[in-house]
Scaffold this motif. Structure first.
Motif, PDB file in Angstrom:
ATOM      1  N   GLU A 163       0.797  -1.289  -0.041  1.00 22.11           N
ATOM      2  CA  GLU A 163      -0.029   0.030   0.038  1.00 22.11           C
ATOM      3  C   GLU A 163       0.893   1.211   0.102  1.00 22.11           C
ATOM      4  O   GLU A 163       0.420   2.306  -0.583  1.00 22.11           O
ATOM      5  CB  GLU A 163      -0.999  -0.006   1.056  1.00 22.11           C
ATOM      6  CG  GLU A 163      -2.083   1.320   1.199  1.00 22.11           C
ATOM      7  CD  GLU A 163      -2.876   0.959   2.216  1.00 22.11           C
ATOM      8  OE1 GLU A 163      -2.962   1.977   3.043  1.00 22.11           O
ATOM      9  OE2 GLU A 163      -3.938   0.214   2.084  1.00 22.11           O
ATOM     10  N   ALA A 164       1.977   1.175   0.668  1.00 18.85           N
ATOM     11  CA  ALA A 164       2.840   2.338   0.977  1.00 18.85           C
ATOM     12  C   ALA A 164       3.603   2.635  -0.561  1.00 18.85           C
ATOM     13  O   ALA A 164       3.722   3.730  -1.030  1.00 18.85           O
ATOM     14  CB  ALA A 164       4.126   2.149   1.787  1.00 18.85           C
ATOM     15  N   LYS A 165       3.655   1.565  -1.481  1.00 17.25           N
ATOM     16  CA  LYS A 165       4.361   1.687  -2.688  1.00 17.25           C
ATOM     17  C   LYS A 165       3.206   2.004  -3.824  1.00 17.25           C
ATOM     18  O   LYS A 165       3.547   3.114  -4.699  1.00 17.25           O
ATOM     19  CB  LYS A 165       4.976   0.318  -2.935  1.00 17.25           C
ATOM     20  CG  LYS A 165       5.948  -0.171  -2.474  1.00 17.25           C
ATOM     21  CD  LYS A 165       6.623  -1.340  -3.098  1.00 17.25           C
ATOM     22  CE  LYS A 165       7.933  -1.818  -2.440  1.00 17.25           C
ATOM     23  NZ  LYS A 165       8.407  -3.276  -3.007  1.00 17.25           N
ATOM     24  N   LEU A 166       1.987   1.645  -3.505  1.00 15.69           N
ATOM     25  CA  LEU A 166       0.959   2.338  -4.218  1.00 15.69           C
ATOM     26  C   LEU A 166       0.479   3.851  -4.020  1.00 15.69           C
ATOM     27  O   LEU A 166       0.351   4.416  -4.933  1.00 15.69           O
ATOM     28  CB  LEU A 166      -0.302   1.126  -4.191  1.00 15.69           C
ATOM     29  CG  LEU A 166      -1.412   1.723  -4.854  1.00 15.69           C
ATOM     30  CD1 LEU A 166      -1.306   1.182  -6.358  1.00 15.69           C
ATOM     31  CD2 LEU A 166      -2.767   0.559  -4.377  1.00 15.69           C
ATOM     32  N   TRP A 167       0.595   3.996  -2.891  1.00 22.15           N
ATOM     33  CA  TRP A 167       0.374   5.497  -2.511  1.00 22.15           C
ATOM     34  C   TRP A 167       1.303   6.348  -1.726  1.00 22.15           C
ATOM     35  O   TRP A 167       1.499   6.303  -0.589  1.00 22.15           O
ATOM     36  CB  TRP A 167      -0.967   5.426  -1.625  1.00 22.15           C
ATOM     37  CG  TRP A 167      -2.228   4.820  -2.211  1.00 22.15           C
ATOM     38  CD1 TRP A 167      -2.594   3.676  -1.766  1.00 22.15           C
ATOM     39  CD2 TRP A 167      -2.878   5.382  -3.054  1.00 22.15           C
ATOM     40  NE1 TRP A 167      -3.629   3.434  -2.785  1.00 22.15           N
ATOM     41  CE2 TRP A 167      -4.018   4.223  -3.411  1.00 22.15           C
ATOM     42  CE3 TRP A 167      -2.870   6.479  -4.043  1.00 22.15           C
ATOM     43  CZ2 TRP A 167      -4.848   4.408  -4.371  1.00 22.15           C
ATOM     44  CZ3 TRP A 167      -4.054   6.548  -5.110  1.00 22.15           C
ATOM     45  CH2 TRP A 167      -4.924   5.548  -5.269  1.00 22.15           C
ATOM     46  N   PRO A 168       2.467   6.355  -2.320  1.00 23.13           N
ATOM     47  CA  PRO A 168       3.807   6.945  -1.644  1.00 23.13           C
ATOM     48  C   PRO A 168       3.732   8.231  -0.908  1.00 23.13           C
ATOM     49  O   PRO A 168       4.511   8.396  -0.100  1.00 23.13           O
ATOM     50  CB  PRO A 168       4.882   6.850  -2.924  1.00 23.13           C
ATOM     51  CG  PRO A 168       4.115   7.027  -4.046  1.00 23.13           C
ATOM     52  CD  PRO A 168       2.738   6.226  -3.933  1.00 23.13           C
ATOM     53  N   LEU A 169       2.646   8.959  -1.579  1.00 27.56           N
ATOM     54  CA  LEU A 169       2.829  10.548  -0.950  1.00 27.56           C
ATOM     55  C   LEU A 169       1.637  10.733   0.131  1.00 27.56           C
ATOM     56  O   LEU A 169       1.429  11.859   0.310  1.00 27.56           O
ATOM     57  CB  LEU A 169       2.767  11.477  -2.321  1.00 27.56           C
ATOM     58  CG  LEU A 169       3.804  11.416  -3.016  1.00 27.56           C
ATOM     59  CD1 LEU A 169       3.618  12.517  -4.213  1.00 27.56           C
ATOM     60  CD2 LEU A 169       5.195  11.654  -2.377  1.00 27.56           C
ATOM     61  N   LEU A 170       0.972   9.479   0.483  1.00 25.29           N
ATOM     62  CA  LEU A 170      -0.103   9.627   1.351  1.00 25.29           C
ATOM     63  C   LEU A 170       0.394  10.134   2.844  1.00 25.29           C
ATOM     64  O   LEU A 170       1.193   9.207   3.420  1.00 25.29           O
ATOM     65  CB  LEU A 170      -1.070   8.386   1.439  1.00 25.29           C
ATOM     66  CG  LEU A 170      -2.150   8.206   2.309  1.00 25.29           C
ATOM     67  CD1 LEU A 170      -3.187   9.012   1.548  1.00 25.29           C
ATOM     68  CD2 LEU A 170      -2.653   6.886   2.406  1.00 25.29           C
ATOM     69  N   PRO A 171      -0.041  11.156   3.315  1.00 25.46           N
ATOM     70  CA  PRO A 171       0.488  11.613   4.557  1.00 25.46           C
ATOM     71  C   PRO A 171      -0.194  10.564   5.823  1.00 25.46           C
ATOM     72  O   PRO A 171      -1.032  10.248   5.351  1.00 25.46           O
ATOM     73  CB  PRO A 171      -0.046  13.103   4.655  1.00 25.46           C
ATOM     74  CG  PRO A 171      -1.103  13.064   3.928  1.00 25.46           C
ATOM     75  CD  PRO A 171      -0.831  11.948   2.702  1.00 25.46           C
ATOM     76  N   GLY A 172       0.728  10.824   6.622  1.00 22.53           N
ATOM     77  CA  GLY A 172       0.247  10.047   7.890  1.00 22.53           C
ATOM     78  C   GLY A 172       0.690   8.731   8.006  1.00 22.53           C
ATOM     79  O   GLY A 172       0.284   7.952   9.224  1.00 22.53           O
ATOM     80  N   THR A 173       1.144   7.964   7.023  1.00 22.15           N
ATOM     81  CA  THR A 173       1.413   6.456   6.907  1.00 22.15           C
ATOM     82  C   THR A 173       2.566   5.965   8.015  1.00 22.15           C
ATOM     83  O   THR A 173       2.458   4.893   8.390  1.00 22.15           O
ATOM     84  CB  THR A 173       1.718   6.094   5.660  1.00 22.15           C
ATOM     85  OG1 THR A 173       2.939   6.916   5.026  1.00 22.15           O
ATOM     86  CG2 THR A 173       0.353   6.202   4.646  1.00 22.15           C
ATOM     87  N   SER A 174       3.268   7.144   8.241  1.00 20.07           N
ATOM     88  CA  SER A 174       4.237   6.750   9.073  1.00 20.07           C
ATOM     89  C   SER A 174       4.053   6.648  10.502  1.00 20.07           C
ATOM     90  O   SER A 174       4.704   5.932  11.396  1.00 20.07           O
ATOM     91  CB  SER A 174       5.602   7.606   9.035  1.00 20.07           C
ATOM     92  OG  SER A 174       5.225   9.134   9.387  1.00 20.07           O
ATOM     93  N   ASN A 175       2.955   7.220  11.099  1.00 14.45           N
ATOM     94  CA  ASN A 175       2.359   7.269  12.361  1.00 14.45           C
ATOM     95  C   ASN A 175       1.209   7.157  12.835  1.00 14.45           C
ATOM     96  O   ASN A 175       0.478   7.143  13.843  1.00 14.45           O
ATOM     97  CB  ASN A 175       2.983   8.528  13.078  1.00 14.45           C
ATOM     98  CG  ASN A 175       2.560   9.764  12.522  1.00 14.45           C
ATOM     99  OD1 ASN A 175       2.047   9.714  11.125  1.00 14.45           O
ATOM    100  ND2 ASN A 175       2.253  10.966  13.357  1.00 14.45           N
ATOM    101  N   ASN A 176       0.244   6.667  11.549  1.00 15.06           N
ATOM    102  CA  ASN A 176      -1.169   6.250  11.971  1.00 15.06           C
ATOM    103  C   ASN A 176      -0.918   4.862  12.222  1.00 15.06           C
ATOM    104  O   ASN A 176      -1.217   3.938  11.364  1.00 15.06           O
ATOM    105  CB  ASN A 176      -2.010   6.440  10.773  1.00 15.06           C
ATOM    106  CG  ASN A 176      -2.634   7.867  10.538  1.00 15.06           C
ATOM    107  OD1 ASN A 176      -2.249   8.658  11.565  1.00 15.06           O
ATOM    108  ND2 ASN A 176      -3.128   8.414   9.516  1.00 15.06           N
ATOM    109  N   ASP A 177      -0.892   4.472  13.363  1.00 16.22           N
ATOM    110  CA  ASP A 177      -0.646   3.032  13.774  1.00 16.22           C
ATOM    111  C   ASP A 177      -1.254   2.886  15.180  1.00 16.22           C
ATOM    112  O   ASP A 177      -2.114   3.724  15.717  1.00 16.22           O
ATOM    113  CB  ASP A 177       0.693   2.867  14.046  1.00 16.22           C
ATOM    114  CG  ASP A 177       1.525   3.672  14.842  1.00 16.22           C
ATOM    115  OD1 ASP A 177       0.863   4.320  15.438  1.00 16.22           O
ATOM    116  OD2 ASP A 177       2.724   3.731  14.741  1.00 16.22           O
TER     117      ASP A 177
END
Length: 201
Positions: A163-177
């Motif tokens: 998913e990170a490769k599919l949407w590389p510029l999507l914000p929040g992916t580093s800490n929405n956990d």
């Protein structure tokens, strides 16, 4: 504005009239008795209280003034249900920032909804009792943690990587956990608990 779905007739006029009674009765509601005996004839007040608490607990900022469902299984008595919960646990809809754990309060909900204004004004006792019941049982910290943890546990890391490769510029992916959700919820509960306790002091 509301639209009607899954109605077994093309003529929705009777349903619309029954639905509009909610708003006309809210407009003249000035007491706890009127809330339950007048508004309560057409709207399930308990479901409204539960919805108010649920939205407050999960910090559903996109559900203020909008994004809720009304349903009437028998066609003449309405219930409220949550909808469109993408802005919860502090998440901003663009994913570029978080809401403070302080911002979602019952006072805020009451300032944006006539129904919730009336509930807060005339029946804090029921609202508080139901809040503690839900907050200490169904949606206590451990239950919320386990619900998310067990769900996330079933998703392999490879799926997240794809998913990170599919949407590389999507914000929040580093800490929405899980940690962000649980930390925000824990902080938020402290503020909500204090607000509810203040009603009896």
């Amino acid at each position: 504005d509301f639209g009607f779905e899954y109605v077994n007739t093309n003529d929705t006029s009777a349903l619309e009239q029954r639905f509009n009674l909610i708003y006309s009765r809210l407009a003249t509601c000035t007491s706890r008795e009127a809330l339950y005996n007048s508004v309560g004839e057409v709207l399930d007040i308990n479901s409204a209280i539960d919805h108010m608490i649920f939205i407050a607990l999960i910090s559903a900022h996109d559900c203020i003034r909008k994004n809720f469902l009304m349903f009437a299984p028998e066609g003449n008595y309405w219930y409220i249900s949550a909808y469109d919960m993408d802005m919860v646990f502090g998440n901003h809809y663009q994913g570029e920032k978080y809401y403070s754990a302080k911002t979602m309060t019952f006072e805020l909900l009451a300032s944006t909804s006539k129904l919730y204004e009336i509930i807060l004004a005339y029946d804090k006792e029921t609202l508080a009792a139901r809040y503690w019941d839900i907050r200490n049982n169904l949606l206590d910290e451990d239950s919320v943690f386990l619900a998310f943890a067990d769900y996330m546990l079933a998703i392999p890391k490879g799926i997240y990587d794809k998913e990170a490769k599919l949407w590389p510029l999507l914000p929040g992916t580093s800490n929405n956990d899980l940690a962000q959700i649980v930390n925000h919820y824990r902080l938020h509960l402290g503020y909500l608990d204090a607000e509810v306790k203040s009603w009896t002091t």
